[in-house]
Design an enzyme around this catalytic site. Structure first.
Site, PDB file in Angstrom:
ATOM      1  N   CYS A 149       0.859  -1.183   0.000  1.00  0.00           N
ATOM      2  CA  CYS A 149       0.000   0.000   0.000  1.00  0.00           C
ATOM      3  C   CYS A 149       0.895   1.232   0.000  1.00  0.00           C
ATOM      4  O   CYS A 149       1.925   1.265   0.677  1.00  0.00           O
ATOM      5  CB  CYS A 149      -0.907   0.019   1.225  1.00  0.00           C
ATOM      6  SG  CYS A 149      -2.032   1.431   1.204  1.00  0.00           S
ATOM      7  N   ASP A 299      -6.736  10.327  -4.280  1.00  0.00           N
ATOM      8  CA  ASP A 299      -5.941   9.379  -3.497  1.00  0.00           C
ATOM      9  C   ASP A 299      -4.681   9.056  -4.298  1.00  0.00           C
ATOM     10  O   ASP A 299      -4.583   9.366  -5.481  1.00  0.00           O
ATOM     11  CB  ASP A 299      -6.779   8.106  -3.279  1.00  0.00           C
ATOM     12  CG  ASP A 299      -6.347   7.366  -2.022  1.00  0.00           C
ATOM     13  OD1 ASP A 299      -5.289   7.705  -1.468  1.00  0.00           O
ATOM     14  OD2 ASP A 299      -7.067   6.444  -1.618  1.00  0.00           O
ATOM     15  N   ASN A 300      -3.734   8.436  -3.629  1.00  0.00           N
ATOM     16  CA  ASN A 300      -2.534   7.944  -4.300  1.00  0.00           C
ATOM     17  C   ASN A 300      -1.768   9.017  -5.059  1.00  0.00           C
ATOM     18  O   ASN A 300      -1.504   8.913  -6.250  1.00  0.00           O
ATOM     19  CB  ASN A 300      -2.900   6.759  -5.211  1.00  0.00           C
ATOM     20  CG  ASN A 300      -3.353   5.565  -4.375  1.00  0.00           C
ATOM     21  OD1 ASN A 300      -2.788   5.309  -3.317  1.00  0.00           O
ATOM     22  ND2 ASN A 300      -4.369   4.857  -4.824  1.00  0.00           N
TER      23      ASN A 300
HETATM   24  N1  LIG Z   1     -12.233  -2.415  -5.445  1.00  0.00           N
HETATM   25  C1  LIG Z   1     -11.232  -2.031  -4.637  1.00  0.00           C
HETATM   26  N2  LIG Z   1      -9.981  -2.304  -5.000  1.00  0.00           N
HETATM   27  C2  LIG Z   1      -8.946  -1.932  -4.216  1.00  0.00           C
HETATM   28  C3  LIG Z   1      -9.156  -1.214  -3.019  1.00  0.00           C
HETATM   29  C4  LIG Z   1     -10.499  -0.965  -2.628  1.00  0.00           C
HETATM   30  O1  LIG Z   1     -10.799  -0.383  -1.563  1.00  0.00           O
HETATM   31  N3  LIG Z   1     -11.513  -1.382  -3.475  1.00  0.00           N
HETATM   32  N4  LIG Z   1      -8.078  -0.801  -2.276  1.00  0.00           N
HETATM   33  C5  LIG Z   1      -6.813  -0.656  -3.020  1.00  0.00           C
HETATM   34  C6  LIG Z   1      -5.654  -0.397  -2.198  1.00  0.00           C
HETATM   35  S1  LIG Z   1      -5.376   1.198  -1.719  1.00  0.00           S
HETATM   36  C7  LIG Z   1      -4.727  -1.384  -1.944  1.00  0.00           C
HETATM   37  S2  LIG Z   1      -3.305  -1.013  -1.114  1.00  0.00           S
HETATM   38  C8  LIG Z   1      -4.937  -2.780  -2.383  1.00  0.00           C
HETATM   39  C9  LIG Z   1      -4.882  -3.719  -1.205  1.00  0.00           C
HETATM   40  O2  LIG Z   1      -5.083  -5.041  -1.587  1.00  0.00           O
HETATM   41  P1  LIG Z   1      -5.340  -6.144  -0.449  1.00  0.00           P
HETATM   42  O3  LIG Z   1      -6.438  -5.646   0.440  1.00  0.00           O
HETATM   43  O4  LIG Z   1      -5.663  -7.415  -1.146  1.00  0.00           O
HETATM   44  O5  LIG Z   1      -4.048  -6.256   0.315  1.00  0.00           O
HETATM   45  O6  LIG Z   1      -6.189  -2.950  -3.015  1.00  0.00           O
HETATM   46  C10 LIG Z   1      -6.550  -1.887  -3.861  1.00  0.00           C
HETATM   47  N5  LIG Z   1      -7.700  -2.255  -4.611  1.00  0.00           N
HETATM   48 MO   LIG Z   2      -3.293   1.342  -0.795  1.00  0.00          MO
END
Ligand SMILES: Nc1nc2c(c(=O)[nH]1)N[C@H]1C(S)=C(S)[C@@H](COP(=O)(O)O)O[C@H]1N2
Ligand SMILES: [Mo]
Length: 882
Positions: A149, A299-300
């Protein structure tokens, strides 16, 4: 080390003479057991944790070891760093960190084969593929990939200055073998147009942001694509580039994806921040611009370090400048051993200590050096690095239904483990272990933190302090994800400037640095000076009026129920409580700046004390009576007893042991629980089964209405059924027009009358209010009132309170008569059958002087009873329907 799998024939060549002592197996690893770092042992969690039961994630079993970083919900967790590191190269799915922006979509097994993704936008041939096709029509590959993340290590940033992001420790990363098709293959089948430059991805998780409430974030009004799903984009040419390894995955470490990780299908974007790896994938959209999804824009990003939260809130340009978006991970590392707060006993320690940890880089770059300094960066020692990922490059074959095909691709998509033996006297002479990793582009972790508004990509040298205490060395990490402590907090408390280049500590001879003024965000509204006391606060502790307290100030969360990024539950679960600690821990400066809008007053000091003094909060308001007519009071579920497959007795503790319920006989109370599916409050009226004079407790008899093929099920009863022991429900009351005063006296809407008999007609759980009256009559031997009970059920087993009913009849046949009727009585049933009929009413419930009919049952039954009774000569005023 390269492992080659050699055939028997080749072995024979290598070993031209036979040696009886050595067998082939001794020398050559069997191809069936390749020398690959395989997944660690894993146990799939089967239990729904109690904390999750009241959240929308009540369908997701989880591992209790995971450390929750944003309260109970949404689920954002990291594993304990040591547990993560000690599992080795691959992480078990149950320990794998989770970053969920909202609730986990519930996907049933039977629906997975038909899970569809669409490929649309700038394509020649828009396409919808279902899960089966994705598995069957495309080549499957298996590859180890580390997800990180972008917020990994953010707590360090937050300790310097609160960012707009919650605190991750250094375990916001995990590694797994992902199996599925290459993204490029999928996209190619839709024939991307030349103009297509970006691949936008969208998940199925319904999120608050980006949906409807544009007012909520005044600084983020530019929501051009108001959809409520998580979405982001990457460049299309990356997705098409085999060296970048972007794939779809349906398996993790050989088993189907688990709900938290995107079941049944997710994108996996190696070498880039985790946020690009969209889970619960539903849509791939090719565009000529980056995604305009709320999450992609807000974000990001790593904004320039001089941009403050205020500046970023005032000017949208900071968020729309594509240069500040982050994709590839930056080089980073952390120490796993020594652990945070580990103590090394010098009297028993060996001559050296092995310092160990992880390092990763982004964009497929290899970690080329990990260096350790014990003298503040003046000199460096070179550590060993183990590249477990390389073992997979040497392997050719299938693993978990996917081809391992990495020999040609030289990108590094996984973390590596470094270690270095350090003589103990060197540690003893040092104040801190400093670690920096360098990648093959010669990017090195910087000494100084680059603070930014979102606190992302934090990667300064990882520093573990060493403090000599007697004969021990105590090690401290910069922070701990959930606990207080860590050297950063210590330095900050001492007024140290964490960004002064010496970790806030003064070099010899250096003058003390004036501590950076702490920016105190005003969370109060100008002109609000209302004093609120505990009673008023407690009167607003419901999910409709969720008042809560932060730093002694009272906030009314009602207006933010829809807007809260964590969903309404984030607020309603705080109702009536002092949540200062959690609130301040989780929220950003921007969030805090929104607080004045919800500020309504100040809790008076005595109330504040009482609120936080758990031992006295009960005795402070030792109310004798539990039920309050104007405010909700909380009862705690302590026991569930199964009466039958669908009927339960729920036992609740009142506020204290000596409290009475305060429910007049024949009346009801309102119960409110939160619908675990959508968080809405559900309110229903119930009559408890227990004696209203029972002290300190209350028992509810409830039939659970399970959903059927065409009926949705009872929201209240399903919610109650799911309620974990120890949870509280809201109660209010009493309600009802009817009351039994004893000795044949009743009060109806305040008007009293004297009776000689009751005719009681009920079905199923409708017995409860009727039973209250019956019990009152029967328990008082002086009460001359007679009762005839007509009780209808399906089967004999369904008859509730049977033993009590039998006992009353046995006690006094003249006073109490009970007539059972069953619609589905067994062959041995000798009583009445069918429904309670006109005939049985004529026989047992004919009109009488000084008598009343009490009815409680399903709507249809009450309706037909009314018609028949009126036709038989009863007056409307003699009938009471509970
Ligand atoms: N649909 C969806 N995808 C997502 C997210 C989410 O909240 N919803 N979070 C993202 C973020 S910020 C991260 S760091 C990763 C985390 O994946 P994990 O929960 O399998 O570790 O998924 C990403 N994909
Ligand atoms: Mo993330």
């Amino acid at each position: 080390m390269t492992t080659t799998f050699t055939t028997q024939a080749q072995v024979a060549e290598i070993l031209p003479f036979k040696n009886a002592e050595i067998t082939i197996e001794d020398i050559i690893p069997s191809p069936a057991e390749p020398d690959l770092p395989l997944p660690p042992p894993s146990t799939k969690p089967s239990e729904i944790l109690d904390v999750d039961k009241i959240t929308p994630d009540s369908h997701v079993p989880r591992d209790p070891r995971l450390i929750r970083l944003t309260g109970v919900h949404p689920f954002n967790v990291e594993p304990p760093l040591t547990a993560l590191y000690d599992e080795g190269f691959l992480t078990s799915p149950e320990l794998f960190y989770v970053r969920n922006h909202g609730p986990v979509p519930q996907v049933f097994d039977e629906d997975i084969p038909n899970w569809e993704i669409s490929i649309e936008g700038l394509v020649e041939k828009p396409l919808v593929l279902n899960f089966k096709e994705i598995l069957q029509k495309y080549d499957q590959i298996t590859a180890p990939i580390t997800l990180v993340c972008a917020g990994n290590r953010r707590k360090e940033q937050n300790t310097v200055r609160k960012s707009k992001g919650f605190s991750w420790g250094p375990a916001g990363l995990s590694t797994a073998l992902f199996t599925g098709p290459m993204m490029a293959d999928i996209l190619r089948s839709a024939k991307p147009l030349r103009r297509a430059k970006y691949l936008c991805m969208e998940g199925a998780d319904k999120l608050v942001r980006g949906t409807k409430d544009k007012r909520r974030d005044k600084d983020m009004t530019d929501i051009s694509q108001p959809n409520g799903f998580y979405g982001t984009s990457v460049k299309l040419n990356w997705a098409m580039d085999p060296h970048r390894g972007i794939m779809l995955a349906h398996k993790m470490n050989g088993e189907d994806l688990r709900p938290d990780h995107g079941r049944p299908l997710r994108a996996v974007v190696p070498g880039q921040i985790g946020g690009r790896s969209v889970k619960w994938l539903k849509k791939l959209i090719l565009t000529d611009e980056p995604s305009d999804n709320w999450y992609h824009i807000n974000d990001n990003r790593v904004l320039p370090t001089m941009v403050t939260p205020e500046m970023s809130a005032q000017d949208r340009k900071w968020w729309t400048d594509e240069r500040y978006a982050i994709y590839e991970l930056n080089v980073n590392s952390a120490v796993a051993h020594p652990q945070h707060e580990e103590v090394l006993d010098l009297t028993t320690a060996g001559s050296s200590y092995t310092v160990k940890g992880y390092a990763y880089a982004g964009g497929g770059r290899r970690i080329t050096k990990v260096e350790i300094s014990l003298d503040r960066g003046k000199s460096w020692r070179l550590s060993d690095i183990e590249y477990a990922e390389d073992k997979y490059r040497d392997f050719e074959g299938d693993l978990f239904g996917g081809k391992v095909d990495m020999w040609w691709r030289e990108s590094c998509f996984c973390w590596s483990f470094w270690s270095l033996d350090i003589p103990v006297p060197d540690l003893e002479a040092s104040d801190a272990i400093l670690v920096r990793a360098v990648d093959d582009a010669l990017s090195a972790q910087p000494r100084d933190m680059y603070w930014s508004v979102l606190g992302m990509m934090n990667n300064p040298w990882f520093r573990v302090t060493i403090t000599k205490e007697g004969n021990t060395l105590k090690f401290e990490h910069p922070t701990h994800p959930s606990k207080a402590g860590g050297w950063m907090e210590r330095v900050k408390k001492n007024g140290g400037d964490l960004l002064n280049g010496t970790w806030g500590e003064r070099m010899e001879g250096e003058e003390p640095v004036a501590p950076e003024p702490v920016i105190d965000i005003n969370m109060k509204k100008d002109g609000v000076n209302r004093q609120i006391d505990l009673q008023e606060l407690k009167a607003n502790n419901s999910s409709e009026n969720p008042w809560f307290v932060v730093n002694g100030e009272v906030y009314d969360g009602t207006g933010f129920l829809e807007g809260h990024p964590g969903g309404a539950i984030s607020i309603t679960s705080s109702a009536g409580l002092d949540v200062s600690e959690d609130f301040l821990a989780i929220h950003s400066e921007t969030a805090k700046k929104m607080m004045p809008d919800y500020h309504i007053g100040t809790l008076d000091p005595a109330s504040l004390k009482a609120l936080n003094d758990k031992s006295s909060s009960i005795s402070d308001e030792l109310r004798e009576v539990f039920l309050q007519s104007r405010e909700w009071t909380k009862a705690t579920l302590t026991e569930k007893k199964n009466v039958s497959w669908d009927t339960r007795i729920f036992v609740f503790d009142l506020e204290h042991e000596k409290q009475t319920l305060g429910l007049p006989i024949g009346q009801h109370l309102m119960i409110k629980v939160q619908d675990p599916i959508n968080g809405e409050a559900v309110i229903r009226s119930y009559t408890p089964m227990s004696d209203t004079n029972l002290i300190g407790k209350m028992e509810l008899l409830v039939k659970i209405y399970f959903p059927g093929d065409s009926i949705p099920g009872g929201r209240m009863t399903l919610a109650l059924d799911k309620l974990p022991l120890g949870s509280a429900i809201d109660c209010k009351g009493p309600t009802g027009r009817f009351e039994y005063l004893g000795n044949g006296r009743v009060s109806i809407s305040g008007k009293e009358r004297q009776l000689r008999s009751f005719k009681m007609i009920c079905g199923g759980t409708g017995i409860t209010p009727v039973f209250q009256v019956l019990r009152a009559v029967m328990q008082d031997t002086q009460d001359p009132t007679t009762c005839t009970v007509l009780y209808g059920n399906r089967q004999e087993e369904d008859i509730l309170c049977r033993s009590d009913l039998d006992a009353y009849v046995a006690l006094d046949k003249e006073k109490c008569n009970v007539v059972h009727t069953l619609t589905k009585g067994s062959d041995t049933w000798t009583g009445r059958r069918g429904r309670i009929s006109e005939q049985s009413l004529a026989e047992y419930a004919a009109p009488e002087e000084q008598s009343m009919v009490l009815v409680c049952g399903p709507g249809a039954m009450e309706k037909s009873a009314r018609e028949i009774l009126l036709a038989q000569g009863w007056n409307e005023s003699d009938l009471h329907f509970f």
